[in-house]
Design an enzyme around this catalytic site. Structure first.
Site, PDB file in Angstrom:
ATOM      1  N   CYS A 227      -2.612   9.275   2.461  1.00  0.00           N
ATOM      2  CA  CYS A 227      -2.320   8.676   1.147  1.00  0.00           C
ATOM      3  C   CYS A 227      -3.438   9.003   0.165  1.00  0.00           C
ATOM      4  O   CYS A 227      -3.195   9.072  -1.039  1.00  0.00           O
ATOM      5  CB  CYS A 227      -2.133   7.173   1.290  1.00  0.00           C
ATOM      6  SG  CYS A 227      -3.501   6.366   2.116  1.00  0.00           S
TER       7      CYS A 227
ATOM      8  N   GLU B  46       0.892  -1.173   0.000  1.00  0.00           N
ATOM      9  CA  GLU B  46       0.000   0.000   0.000  1.00  0.00           C
ATOM     10  C   GLU B  46       0.921   1.211   0.000  1.00  0.00           C
ATOM     11  O   GLU B  46       1.497   1.547   1.034  1.00  0.00           O
ATOM     12  CB  GLU B  46      -0.898  -0.001   1.242  1.00  0.00           C
ATOM     13  CG  GLU B  46      -1.883  -1.160   1.334  1.00  0.00           C
ATOM     14  CD  GLU B  46      -3.054  -1.028   0.373  1.00  0.00           C
ATOM     15  OE1 GLU B  46      -3.081  -0.080  -0.421  1.00  0.00           O
ATOM     16  OE2 GLU B  46      -3.945  -1.896   0.420  1.00  0.00           O
TER      17      GLU B  46
HETATM   18  P1  NAD Z   1       8.317   4.902   4.809  1.00  0.00           P
HETATM   19  O1  NAD Z   1       8.398   4.105   3.560  1.00  0.00           O
HETATM   20  O2  NAD Z   1       9.420   5.833   5.117  1.00  0.00           O
HETATM   21  O3  NAD Z   1       8.235   3.921   6.087  1.00  0.00           O
HETATM   22  C1  NAD Z   1       7.187   2.992   6.229  1.00  0.00           C
HETATM   23  C2  NAD Z   1       7.648   1.884   7.178  1.00  0.00           C
HETATM   24  O4  NAD Z   1       8.683   1.148   6.551  1.00  0.00           O
HETATM   25  C3  NAD Z   1       8.207   2.387   8.503  1.00  0.00           C
HETATM   26  O5  NAD Z   1       7.741   1.544   9.534  1.00  0.00           O
HETATM   27  C4  NAD Z   1       9.697   2.227   8.318  1.00  0.00           C
HETATM   28  O6  NAD Z   1      10.436   2.049   9.514  1.00  0.00           O
HETATM   29  C5  NAD Z   1       9.764   0.971   7.476  1.00  0.00           C
HETATM   30  N1  NAD Z   1      10.994   0.794   6.705  1.00  0.00           N
HETATM   31  C6  NAD Z   1      11.888   1.745   6.323  1.00  0.00           C
HETATM   32  N2  NAD Z   1      12.894   1.167   5.603  1.00  0.00           N
HETATM   33  C7  NAD Z   1      12.624  -0.147   5.535  1.00  0.00           C
HETATM   34  C8  NAD Z   1      13.240  -1.253   4.911  1.00  0.00           C
HETATM   35  N3  NAD Z   1      14.374  -1.126   4.209  1.00  0.00           N
HETATM   36  N4  NAD Z   1      12.673  -2.468   5.018  1.00  0.00           N
HETATM   37  C9  NAD Z   1      11.516  -2.619   5.698  1.00  0.00           C
HETATM   38  N5  NAD Z   1      10.867  -1.609   6.314  1.00  0.00           N
HETATM   39  C10 NAD Z   1      11.409  -0.383   6.234  1.00  0.00           C
HETATM   40  O7  NAD Z   1       6.924   5.609   4.773  1.00  0.00           O
HETATM   41  P2  NAD Z   1       6.352   6.690   5.796  1.00  0.00           P
HETATM   42  O8  NAD Z   1       7.074   7.974   5.595  1.00  0.00           O
HETATM   43  O9  NAD Z   1       6.293   6.100   7.158  1.00  0.00           O
HETATM   44  O10 NAD Z   1       4.847   6.834   5.295  1.00  0.00           O
HETATM   45  C11 NAD Z   1       4.415   7.768   4.346  1.00  0.00           C
HETATM   46  C12 NAD Z   1       4.144   7.065   3.036  1.00  0.00           C
HETATM   47  O11 NAD Z   1       3.215   6.028   3.228  1.00  0.00           O
HETATM   48  C13 NAD Z   1       3.527   8.001   2.005  1.00  0.00           C
HETATM   49  O12 NAD Z   1       4.126   7.773   0.751  1.00  0.00           O
HETATM   50  C14 NAD Z   1       2.071   7.565   1.972  1.00  0.00           C
HETATM   51  O13 NAD Z   1       1.396   7.810   0.761  1.00  0.00           O
HETATM   52  C15 NAD Z   1       2.203   6.104   2.225  1.00  0.00           C
HETATM   53  N6  NAD Z   1       0.941   5.586   2.731  1.00  0.00           N
HETATM   54  C16 NAD Z   1       0.217   4.776   1.932  1.00  0.00           C
HETATM   55  C17 NAD Z   1      -1.006   4.303   2.372  1.00  0.00           C
HETATM   56  C18 NAD Z   1      -1.851   3.409   1.513  1.00  0.00           C
HETATM   57  O14 NAD Z   1      -2.763   2.807   2.051  1.00  0.00           O
HETATM   58  N7  NAD Z   1      -1.603   3.285   0.220  1.00  0.00           N
HETATM   59  C19 NAD Z   1      -1.471   4.655   3.636  1.00  0.00           C
HETATM   60  C20 NAD Z   1      -0.695   5.492   4.418  1.00  0.00           C
HETATM   61  C21 NAD Z   1       0.521   5.942   3.968  1.00  0.00           C
END
Ligand code: NAD
Length: 531
Positions: free
Chosen positions: A287, A253
């Protein structure tokens, strides 16, 4: 550090990290950084929990989830305060979009798990296999890994957790390092619900592992059976590559760049209020926020004036103050990203009618609600995810142009179309997104029954609703043959069997006299002596 994360020196055997209030910058708490060894141990515990949890009658699992919904409701005000302090969003948003959405999801999953798990007969007409009965059952995968972001720190991980638990999986959750506390509160509430149902002496099927990216990576590389990742496209891509190496099934997502299309027959007052709320709620960090607004030329300038009037009334401040409409951005990195996109658009000729600047007097991460026109798709503001309180508006001349602008994006998460319902619905059907709403926006995410997910770079698979629950069970085809004392016609030896089997094939796929003759010629196969 640039993400507002500080590592704290060892105070015992485990390293920790800190969280901060995005409105004030004040430190909030310290949490353990789970190493890969501790992540593996959490997965092993969850697997032990899954063994008994999956064997419970469904009604008992549903009873636990209903209790969790009740506990969420009882604790709603304190949960909203925790969420606001870590994420910065106004209290009303924390209450409705995190706590209420989570409680609704728990009840939906409790109500629908039995239907998702219901076995199905698989009838067939093959005459050679007529003494068999086929049945499809839906089995839990085992341990589901969940990696979640900071913008909905309770409702995103909670809804995914409830769907996974409801159908008999265990869960290991890695919440965002910026907002870990709601996940730990959820762990506490699930523990309390298990205890209230007399199930507390057993290892829990729900485990939380806190940490930064490497802890998430350790979860991806552990022995989990499926992963739900919610976050940015960049991290999602890295996660997908690691998962591919292990052939680990994943739901992704990811980001959005949602279009709002305002047709000439839209209600101007309602649509302008929707555009302002849809782009500013949660400080634009949703999002499914409005990230691009397209308005019919005949109403464009009146629409922009209405938006300007409404944006100028918004109260920006600490989300913990009940009169605040728009809180801070999550951190400095996000503030810099929003500033960069707006500044670039301005340099390319866009006109900023309101905002367009940080508000350092309010705190470290505030950005003024921004209305911007004269934008085009060459600007990053119109092509990359912004995730800030920015409403860019662009005119169009007819439906075809509106649809082609809306679809001109690398993303396809959600969209909305505003106008006379039949007209707007016809346009909505041509917009390429996972969810398209007519005369409303964002609230689809709060409907537990509605599937959520996107196309293109917005991700793979679905969460929420029956489709989301179906993603968390695997099909198993069970075949029962009632001729337990008879050897099959096609078993060894093949010698002297070929001609009769050829006749058998002809019998199946022919008709009339030809079929009768073929049946007669296939008879020796029935008397063939098999090893
Ligand atoms: P992010 O990708 O920075 O982090 C998301 C999660 O991934 C965090 O828990 C982080 O610690 C973890 N993570 C980071 N590096 C990793 C790795 N190498 N391997 C595994 N996990 C890792 O995202 P964010 O800044 O926390 O969230 C914002 C983003 O999320 C925006 O782009 C938003 O659009 C998206 N989002 C999407 C939805 C949806 O349903 N499509 C919903 C909410 C947010």
């Amino acid at each position: 550090m640039d993400m507002g994360i500080h590592l704290v020196s060892n105070t015992g055997s485990h390293e920790r990290f800190s969280t901060f209030n995005p409105a004030t910058g004040e430190p909030l708490g310290h949490y353990p950084l789970f190493s890969s060894t501790r992540v593996s141990a959490a997965v092993a515990s969850a697997r032990e929990g899954q063994a008994w949890w999956s064997r419970l009658p469904q009604r008992r699992r549903s009873a636990v989830l209903r209790r969790v919904a009740q506990l969420l409701c009882n604790e709603r005000d304190s949960l909203a305060q925790i969420i606001t302090s870590e994420s910065g969003k106004p209290l009303q948003e924390a209450l409705l979009h995190d706590v209420l959405v989570s409680a609704d999801a728990a009840v939906f999953c409790a109500d629908n798990a039995a239907a998702v798990l219901r076995r199905e007969k698989i009838p067939h007409k093959n005459p050679g296999l007529r003494f068999k009965r086929g049945e499809l059952s839906w089995e839990p995968f085992g341990v589901i890994g969940i990696i979640s972001p900071w913008n909905y720190p309770l409702s995103i991980p909670a809804a995914d957790t409830f769907a996974a638990l409801a159908v008999g999986n265990a869960v290991v959750l890695k919440p965002s390092e910026l907002t870990p506390r709601p996940a730990l509160e959820l762990e506490h509430l699930i523990g309390a619900a298990l205890e209230a149902e007399g199930l507390s002496a057993l290892p829990s099927p729900f485990q939380v592992v806190t940490g930064l990216g490497p802890t998430g990576q350790s979860l991806v590389s552990s022995s989990i059976d499926k992963l739900i990742f919610t976050g940015s496209v960049a991290t999602g891509r890295r996660v997908a590559v690691s998962a591919a190496a292990q052939l680990l099934p994943v739901i992704l997502e990811l980001g959005g760049k949602d279009a709002m299309v305002v047709l000439e027959d839209a209600d101007l007052d309602v649509a302008s209020s929707a555009a302002v709320w849809g782009s500013m709620m949660n400080t634009g960090q949703t999002c499914v926020s409005v990230e691009r607004c397209y308005v019919h030329r005949s109403i464009y300038s009146r629409f922009v004036s209405r938006c300007l009037e409404k944006i100028s009334k918004l109260k920006v401040g600490n989300g913990a103050v009940s009169t605040t409409d728009v809180g801070p951005l999550i951190n400095l990195a996000q503030l810099q990203k929003v500033s960069r996109q707006v500044d670039e658009a301005r340099a390319l000729g866009a006109i900023v009618h309101a905002g367009g600047n940080p508000l350092p007097d309010l705190g470290p991460n505030f950005y003024a609600p921004t209305l911007i026109t004269d934008v085009d798709h060459s600007m990053s503001l119109m092509s990359e995810e912004t995730f800030g309180p920015v409403l860019p508006v662009m005119p169009f001349s007819d439906d075809d142009e509106a649809i082609s602008l809306a679809n001109d994006s690398d993303f396809g998460l959600a969209a909305s179309v505003w106008g006379r319902p039949s007209h707007a619905k016809a346009v909505a059907r041509r917009v390429a997104a996972g969810t398209v709403m007519v005369n409303d926006l964002i609230s689809g995410f709060g409907i537990s029954a509605a599937p959520h997910g996107g196309l293109k770079q917005s991700g793979i698979g679905r969460t929420h609703g029956i489709l989301g629950m179906r993603e968390l069970v695997r099909p198993c085809y069970l075949d029962v043959d009632f001729t337990s004392r008879v050897k099959k016609l096609w078993w060894y030896p093949y010698a002297e069997n070929l001609a009769s089997m050829s006749a058998f094939v002809e019998m199946i796929h022919s008709s009339g006299l030809r079929r009768v003759v073929a049946a007669f010629r296939s008879l020796p196969a029935f008397f063939h002596r098999r090893y």
